[in-house]
Design a protein around this motif. Structure first.
Motif, PDB file in Angstrom:
ATOM      1  N   THR A  37       0.853  -1.185   0.000  1.00 30.25           N
ATOM      2  CA  THR A  37       0.000   0.000   0.000  1.00 30.25           C
ATOM      3  C   THR A  37       0.891   1.237   0.000  1.00 30.25           C
ATOM      4  O   THR A  37       2.090   1.142   0.270  1.00 30.25           O
ATOM      5  CB  THR A  37      -0.923   0.036   1.229  1.00 30.25           C
ATOM      6  N   LYS A  38       0.293   2.372  -0.288  1.00 34.84           N
ATOM      7  CA  LYS A  38       1.031   3.640  -0.254  1.00 34.84           C
ATOM      8  C   LYS A  38       0.379   4.553   0.772  1.00 34.84           C
ATOM      9  O   LYS A  38      -0.842   4.590   0.914  1.00 34.84           O
ATOM     10  CB  LYS A  38       1.015   4.307  -1.630  1.00 34.84           C
ATOM     11  N   LEU A  39       1.209   5.291   1.489  1.00 33.59           N
ATOM     12  CA  LEU A  39       0.695   6.221   2.472  1.00 33.59           C
ATOM     13  C   LEU A  39      -0.222   7.231   1.791  1.00 33.59           C
ATOM     14  O   LEU A  39       0.055   7.705   0.697  1.00 33.59           O
ATOM     15  CB  LEU A  39       1.839   6.936   3.179  1.00 33.59           C
ATOM     16  N   GLY A  40      -1.324   7.525   2.444  1.00 35.69           N
ATOM     17  CA  GLY A  40      -2.256   8.524   1.922  1.00 35.69           C
ATOM     18  C   GLY A  40      -3.177   8.028   0.842  1.00 35.69           C
ATOM     19  O   GLY A  40      -3.947   8.813   0.280  1.00 35.69           O
ATOM     20  N   GLU A  41      -3.126   6.733   0.526  1.00 40.20           N
ATOM     21  CA  GLU A  41      -3.981   6.197  -0.527  1.00 40.20           C
ATOM     22  C   GLU A  41      -4.929   5.142   0.034  1.00 40.20           C
ATOM     23  O   GLU A  41      -4.686   4.555   1.068  1.00 40.20           O
ATOM     24  CB  GLU A  41      -3.143   5.607  -1.662  1.00 40.20           C
ATOM     25  N   GLY A  42      -5.997   4.905  -0.699  1.00 39.44           N
ATOM     26  CA  GLY A  42      -7.020   3.975  -0.264  1.00 39.44           C
ATOM     27  C   GLY A  42      -8.181   4.727   0.353  1.00 39.44           C
ATOM     28  O   GLY A  42      -8.141   5.951   0.516  1.00 39.44           O
ATOM     29  N   LYS A  43      -9.240   3.994   0.680  1.00 41.06           N
ATOM     30  CA  LYS A  43     -10.421   4.617   1.276  1.00 41.06           C
ATOM     31  C   LYS A  43     -10.235   4.720   2.779  1.00 41.06           C
ATOM     32  O   LYS A  43     -10.170   3.706   3.467  1.00 41.06           O
ATOM     33  CB  LYS A  43     -11.676   3.804   0.948  1.00 41.06           C
TER      34      LYS A  43
END
Length: 199
Positions: A37-43
């Motif tokens: 995952t990437k910081l600041g991304e996703g719901k």
């Protein structure tokens, strides 16, 4: 705004493999899958108006740790003084500056600070500055992350709008997780961030 390099966070990988978070697990390795995952991304979960990004949930790894990221708005209270009876937490300040309560001591944490907070330690955190802060938080065991979604759902179901009513919901959901809140322990720099009491 000061910012920590992500190389400073690489040590968390070693932490995840350490004996601190290891325990016997009956499940087979094949039930777990790598994820990126990437910081600041996703719901995100919107917890009291700020985003909580859950990167590792309990059940994702045999160690059952949780890892989440939160953006703490300028001049806001992140968490009042509270004590976990079941979880240990590690906070990494990635960006901005955050004040932590550690027992009765106030600690100013700049980018690159790692705060290791064992269960039964009274702590809280807040951002008294004009810029937002970014935190990466590791919790073990990770089931505590369910708290944020439970608060979000309860606030929506009740239609609570005032800080006092939302605070009451937070206290109720925290108690279900064995977390004790003590608003009387708020230091002056955190008290200044609270809205005025209703007239």
């Amino acid at each position: 705004m000061k910012k920590v390099t992500f190389g400073a966070v690489a040590g968390i990988v070693a932490l995840l493999a350490s004996p601190l978070f290891a325990h016997q697990h009956e499940s087979t390795h094949g039930e777990y899958h790598a994820s990126f995952t990437k910081l600041g991304e996703g719901k995100p979960i919107m917890y009291t108006g700020r985003p909580i990004y859950q990167h590792v949930k309990t059940g994702d790894l045999p160690s059952e740790i949780g890892l989440f990221e939160e953006i703490l708005p300028a001049k806001s209270l992140g968490a009042p003084p509270h004590t976990h009876t079941n979880e240990d937490e590690i906070f990494i300040v990635l960006d901005g500056t955050v004040h932590f309560l550690n027992g009765t001591d106030e600690v100013v944490a700049e980018p690159g600070t790692v705060a290791s907070l064992p269960r039964n330690n009274q702590h809280g955190f807040w951002n008294p500055y004009d810029e937002p802060a970014q935190l990466l938080v590791l919790v073990a065991p990770g089931h505590f992350q369910e708290f944020f979604g439970a608060v979000e759902a309860a606030v929506k179901a009740s239609g609570a709008k005032s800080p006092q009513n939302i605070g009451a919901i937070i206290g109720q959901e925290a108690a279900k997780k064995g977390v004790m809140i003590d608003m009387s322990a708020l230091p002056p720099s955190a008290l200044a961030l609270l809205p005025p009491p209703p007239q």
